[in-house]
Design an enzyme around this catalytic site. Structure first.
Site, mmCIF file in Angstrom:
data_model
loop_
_atom_site.group_PDB
_atom_site.id
_atom_site.type_symbol
_atom_site.label_atom_id
_atom_site.label_comp_id
_atom_site.label_asym_id
_atom_site.label_seq_id
_atom_site.Cartn_x
_atom_site.Cartn_y
_atom_site.Cartn_z
ATOM 1 N N CYS A 95 8.127 46.697 46.237
ATOM 2 C CA CYS A 95 8.931 45.860 45.506
ATOM 3 C C CYS A 95 8.058 44.670 45.406
ATOM 4 C CB CYS A 95 10.186 45.366 45.708
ATOM 5 S SG CYS A 95 11.393 46.892 45.772
ATOM 6 N N CYS A 244 24.352 44.483 44.714
ATOM 7 C CA CYS A 244 23.040 45.439 44.427
ATOM 8 C C CYS A 244 22.610 44.611 43.105
ATOM 9 C CB CYS A 244 23.501 46.658 44.173
ATOM 10 S SG CYS A 244 24.337 47.669 45.225
ATOM 11 N N SER A 245 21.093 44.702 43.265
ATOM 12 C CA SER A 245 20.380 44.413 42.001
ATOM 13 C C SER A 245 20.414 45.735 41.173
ATOM 14 C CB SER A 245 18.879 43.969 42.444
ATOM 15 O OG SER A 245 18.327 45.282 43.198
ATOM 16 N N HIS A 369 15.894 43.627 38.135
ATOM 17 C CA HIS A 369 14.701 44.251 39.154
ATOM 18 C C HIS A 369 13.939 45.173 38.978
ATOM 19 C CE1 HIS A 369 12.739 44.547 43.163
ATOM 20 N NE2 HIS A 369 13.660 44.873 44.009
HETATM 21 N N1 COA Z 1 25.626 44.963 39.315
HETATM 22 C C1 COA Z 1 26.648 44.687 38.676
HETATM 23 N N2 COA Z 1 26.993 45.534 37.675
HETATM 24 C C2 COA Z 1 26.150 46.647 37.923
HETATM 25 C C3 COA Z 1 25.096 46.984 38.666
HETATM 26 C C4 COA Z 1 24.835 46.134 39.418
HETATM 27 N N3 COA Z 1 23.514 46.160 40.346
HETATM 28 N N4 COA Z 1 24.513 48.356 38.051
HETATM 29 C C5 COA Z 1 25.240 48.817 37.217
HETATM 30 N N5 COA Z 1 26.351 47.773 37.068
HETATM 31 C C6 COA Z 1 27.366 47.917 35.903
HETATM 32 C C7 COA Z 1 26.868 48.481 34.622
HETATM 33 O O1 COA Z 1 26.644 47.501 33.696
HETATM 34 C C8 COA Z 1 27.893 49.342 34.034
HETATM 35 O O2 COA Z 1 29.013 48.337 33.502
HETATM 36 P P1 COA Z 1 30.039 48.860 32.515
HETATM 37 O O3 COA Z 1 30.795 50.038 33.084
HETATM 38 O O4 COA Z 1 30.877 47.509 32.315
HETATM 39 O O5 COA Z 1 29.258 49.102 31.272
HETATM 40 C C9 COA Z 1 28.554 49.977 35.376
HETATM 41 O O6 COA Z 1 28.210 48.926 36.384
HETATM 42 C C10 COA Z 1 28.104 51.334 35.498
HETATM 43 O O7 COA Z 1 26.670 51.351 35.379
HETATM 44 P P2 COA Z 1 25.515 52.414 35.929
HETATM 45 O O8 COA Z 1 24.353 52.257 35.107
HETATM 46 O O9 COA Z 1 26.405 53.637 35.522
HETATM 47 O O10 COA Z 1 25.586 52.083 37.454
HETATM 48 P P3 COA Z 1 25.031 53.249 38.452
HETATM 49 O O11 COA Z 1 26.184 53.708 39.284
HETATM 50 O O12 COA Z 1 23.915 54.126 37.805
HETATM 51 O O13 COA Z 1 23.965 52.054 39.258
HETATM 52 C C11 COA Z 1 23.608 50.999 41.515
HETATM 53 C C12 COA Z 1 24.621 51.341 40.270
HETATM 54 C C13 COA Z 1 24.265 49.958 42.174
HETATM 55 C C14 COA Z 1 23.707 52.584 42.177
HETATM 56 C C15 COA Z 1 22.434 50.882 40.905
HETATM 57 O O14 COA Z 1 22.149 49.564 40.184
HETATM 58 C C16 COA Z 1 21.143 50.802 42.116
HETATM 59 O O15 COA Z 1 20.803 51.736 42.527
HETATM 60 N N6 COA Z 1 20.931 49.605 42.578
HETATM 61 C C17 COA Z 1 19.889 49.371 43.642
HETATM 62 C C18 COA Z 1 18.620 49.244 43.147
HETATM 63 C C19 COA Z 1 17.646 49.307 44.399
HETATM 64 O O16 COA Z 1 17.723 49.880 45.324
HETATM 65 N N7 COA Z 1 16.637 48.673 43.855
HETATM 66 C C20 COA Z 1 15.542 48.457 45.009
HETATM 67 C C21 COA Z 1 15.721 47.388 46.135
HETATM 68 S S1 COA Z 1 14.875 47.159 47.574
#
Ligand code: COA
Length: 422
Positions: A95, A244-245, A369
């Protein structure tokens, strides 16, 4: 072993910066996003840029190979911006890829090899299902010792969060205060993936339920929403969804020139005052989980090169891939004492109207991110804030010194830059 910290052999300036929107863009390729960033960067150069004058490209990209099935991205970006046959180099440091690309561009200009260099950051993550995104991100951790034990990236940062809570007495509410702030900032950033305050997201969910004829949720306030397991599910305790990002697509571009050329491109250039980079062992091998050693080292190098101290920094974009990461960053950078970063966040010291604004862009949490683009994206915010062009999120103070902090993985890499406006 103390790292030598020599000054740059000649000065380097940022004279242009731009980015695509960050978000999920199913119809757009990385090429499209980078062209958008490049065009915005080009139009930000006050006195104009002839692309033919660009001598080299350094492009940060984490894993287009796995995210998109396409490697060798730097040359492709040179092609799509009309810059072939210029040398084009891809930099991968998880990252921190485009923060490190920035440092490589600075080194190239400071050395005298080039006078005018394009630095980019790119990533397109949303083409894959979330399980494969999680697996792809996991390759930035230790695939021998950490991932087979069941860790994901949210899990690794959750381990840091629980260690921090245990050591200093922070609570999940401390982390939520970071998410609230960064969504507040993202709401006034037109480029952000989540251009909404948490209160707006709550109102949206109520409206959606009413439209469908379902019973509307009744949260007393934002904290009640953030404590609701359905609205804000636990991803890896204590990290919930709004800690979470997100998974994101995006690109950013920065133009670097030698200090001597700066005024021939820009009325108001930013000068590189300090640059530092360090590495660290993987998380499972660390003596402590509540601080990132590479961030302490990289920031120390940058402060020494700039001849400034943490108190002098007016604003900072820090690597808040998870809310705990922002709290730890503000301590590693010396803005707050170890164990006091969470109280600073709770007390509002890091809001854009507070004494130490952090992540005025919305940060990785709210702006998005796209991992290989995030470090370069941080510089775009610093460029706008320092030049008074940040619109509704412009901080009121005069920003003569600003900092970016870009972390790879759980801190196996970290790169810190300090920018000065003269
Ligand atoms: N923060 C806030 N809302 C989030 C979000 C986040 N990070 N990620 C998704 N959403 C919301 C979406 O907008 C959606 O909202 P809605 O139902 O109102 O339309 C809902 O949550 C579901 O979205 P979806 O895309 O299905 O979520 P997901 O379960 O596939 O992913 C996480 C959620 C947290 C697992 C994913 O964002 C993630 O893995 N984040 C971490 C990324 C990471 O590790 N990056 C590297 C860092 S070192």
């Amino acid at each position: 072993m103390a790292a030598k910290n020599r000054a740059l052999s000649r000065g380097v300036a940022v004279v242009g910066a731009g980015m695509s929107n960050f978000g999920a863009f199913p119809g757009q390729s990385t090429r499209d996003l980078f062209v958008q960033a490049f065009q915005e960067m080009r139009s930000s150069v006050d006195k104009g840029l002839d692309p033919a004058d660009i001598e080299a490209l350094y492009i940060g990209n984490y894993s287009s190979d796995l995210f998109e099935g396409q490697a060798h991205m730097a040359a492709l970006m040179a092609d799509w911006t009309g810059l072939t046959p210029r040398p084009a180099t891809r930099i991968e440091d998880a990252c921190a890829s485009s923060g490190v690309a920035l440092r490589q561009g600075i080194i190239a200009v400071a050395s005298g090899l080039y006078d005018i260099v394009l630095v980019g950051g790119i990533e397109k993550m949303t083409d894959l299902p979330i399980s494969e995104v999680t697996d792809t991100l996991a390759t930035a951790a230790d695939m021998l010792y950490e991932i087979p034990a069941g860790f994901t990236f949210p899990g690794l940062y959750a381990a840091m969060a629980t260690a921090y809570m245990d050591r200093y007495g922070a609570t999940p509410d401390s982390f939520m205060s970071v998410g609230l702030k960064n969504h507040d900032n993202g709401a006034v950033n037109p480029k952000a993936q989540f251009g909404a305050r948490i209160a707006d997201i709550m109102a949206g969910k109520v409206a959606k339920a009413q439209k469908k004829g379902y019973p509307a949720p009744t949260w007393a306030n934002e904290m009640a929403f953030l404590h609701d397991d359905r609205a804000n599910p636990v991803i890896a305790w204590p990290m919930r969804l709004f800690d979470c990002s997100p998974v994101s697509d995006g690109a950013a571009a920065i133009l670097l020139v030698s200090e001597q050329l700066a005024k021939s491109f820009s009325d108001d250039p930013l000068y590189i005052a300090g640059s530092g980079q360090a590495s660290d062992v993987a998380l499972h091998d660390r003596v402590e989980l509540t601080s990132i050693g590479s961030a302490r080292q990289a920031s120390q190098q940058a402060y020494e090169m700039a001849g400034v101290s943490p108190e002098d920094i007016k604003i900072a974009e820090v690597h808040d891939c998870f809310t705990i990461a922002e709290i730890i960053a503000t301590e590693d950078l010396g803005f707050f004492e170890p164990g006091q970063g969470y109280e600073a966040a709770e007390e509002g010291l890091t809001t854009r109207h507070g004494p130490k604004p952090i992540n005025t862009s919305g940060g990785l949490k709210s702006k998005g991110h796209p991992v290989g683009a995030s470090g370069a994206g941080q510089v775009v915010e610093i460029w706008k804030q320092m030049r008074g062009q940040a619109g509704d999120r412009q901080v009121t103070k005069d920003v003569d010194l600003a900092l970016t902090h870009n972390v790879g993985g759980t801190g196996q890499s970290c790169v810190v830059h300090i920018f000065e406006r003269r």
